[in-house]
Motif scaffolding. Structure first.
Motif, mmCIF file in Angstrom:
data_model
loop_
_atom_site.group_PDB
_atom_site.id
_atom_site.type_symbol
_atom_site.label_atom_id
_atom_site.label_comp_id
_atom_site.label_asym_id
_atom_site.label_seq_id
_atom_site.Cartn_x
_atom_site.Cartn_y
_atom_site.Cartn_z
ATOM 1 N N GLU A 131 -112.438 19.275 -9.129
ATOM 2 C CA GLU A 131 -112.982 20.507 -9.714
ATOM 3 C C GLU A 131 -114.445 20.695 -9.313
ATOM 4 O O GLU A 131 -115.235 19.743 -9.395
ATOM 5 N N ARG A 133 -118.083 21.452 -10.021
ATOM 6 C CA ARG A 133 -119.034 21.432 -11.132
ATOM 7 C C ARG A 133 -120.020 20.303 -10.923
ATOM 8 O O ARG A 133 -120.000 19.634 -9.900
ATOM 9 N N THR A 134 -120.848 20.049 -11.907
ATOM 10 C CA THR A 134 -121.838 18.966 -11.831
ATOM 11 C C THR A 134 -121.334 17.778 -12.647
ATOM 12 O O THR A 134 -120.863 17.946 -13.779
ATOM 13 N N TYR A 135 -121.451 16.585 -12.062
ATOM 14 C CA TYR A 135 -121.015 15.350 -12.717
ATOM 15 C C TYR A 135 -122.189 14.374 -12.779
ATOM 16 O O TYR A 135 -123.037 14.339 -11.888
ATOM 17 N N THR A 159 -123.249 17.233 -7.444
ATOM 18 C CA THR A 159 -122.807 18.620 -7.514
ATOM 19 C C THR A 159 -121.627 18.790 -6.569
ATOM 20 O O THR A 159 -121.740 18.515 -5.373
#
Length: 165
Positions: A131, A133-135, A159
């Protein structure tokens, strides 16, 4: 000519006839103690302070001579980095915890929510994300020396963007 007056300093007379105050002698021994401590830390990789989670090792110099006690810390210290800070969906990134100290086992949380996975002895782990998104991945390191202790470190922000292919 007036006789010399006592200026209230304690003086030591040396074999060569020179004098020095006891303050200089104390300073000399203080410097010598610091140097011996630094030599011990350098040669034996130990810390001269005993604190929580530390054990002590004694170095014996022989027949009733000098005994030096150094502490060795057994608490785990987590350190972690990521190989890339920006990837695309499906690409891999390595979470590297090899700079951690006193680590017997590792657990990784690739999402950063506090859900650590299986125990492993591997100090790095390759992951990918599905997915965009930012982790904020984390690592938890475990030490079993002197009990069971752990430490957690954030590895950095990753990112993840949509694939351009």
């Amino acid at each position: 000519m007036n006789p010399p007056t006592d200026d209230e300093t304690e003086e030591c007379t040396h074999r060569d006839g020179s004098t020095s105050s006891s303050h200089s002698t104390r300073r000399y021994w203080g410097i010598a103690l610091v140097l011996l401590t630094l030599i011990g830390v350098t040669m034996f990789g130990a810390s001269p302070a005993v604190g929580a989670g530390a054990t002590s090792n004694t170095l014996y110099s022989g027949d009733g001579g000098l005994n030096l006690v150094f502490a060795t810390n057994t608490d785990p210290v987590a350190r972690c980095t990521v190989s890339e800070t920006s990837i695309q969906v499906g690409e891999s990134v390595t979470i590297d915890a090899s700079e951690s100290a006193n680590a017997d086992d590792y657990q990784y949380d690739k999402y950063g929510g506090g859900s650590f996975g299986e125990f492993t002895s591997q100090s790095s782990w390759s992951v990918s994300y599905a997915e965009p998104r930012t982790y904020d991945p984390q690592v938890k390191v475990w030490s079993y020396s002197g009990g069971e202790d752990s430490d957690v470190a954030a590895c950095g922000t990753i990112t993840v963007t949509e694939s351009t292919a």
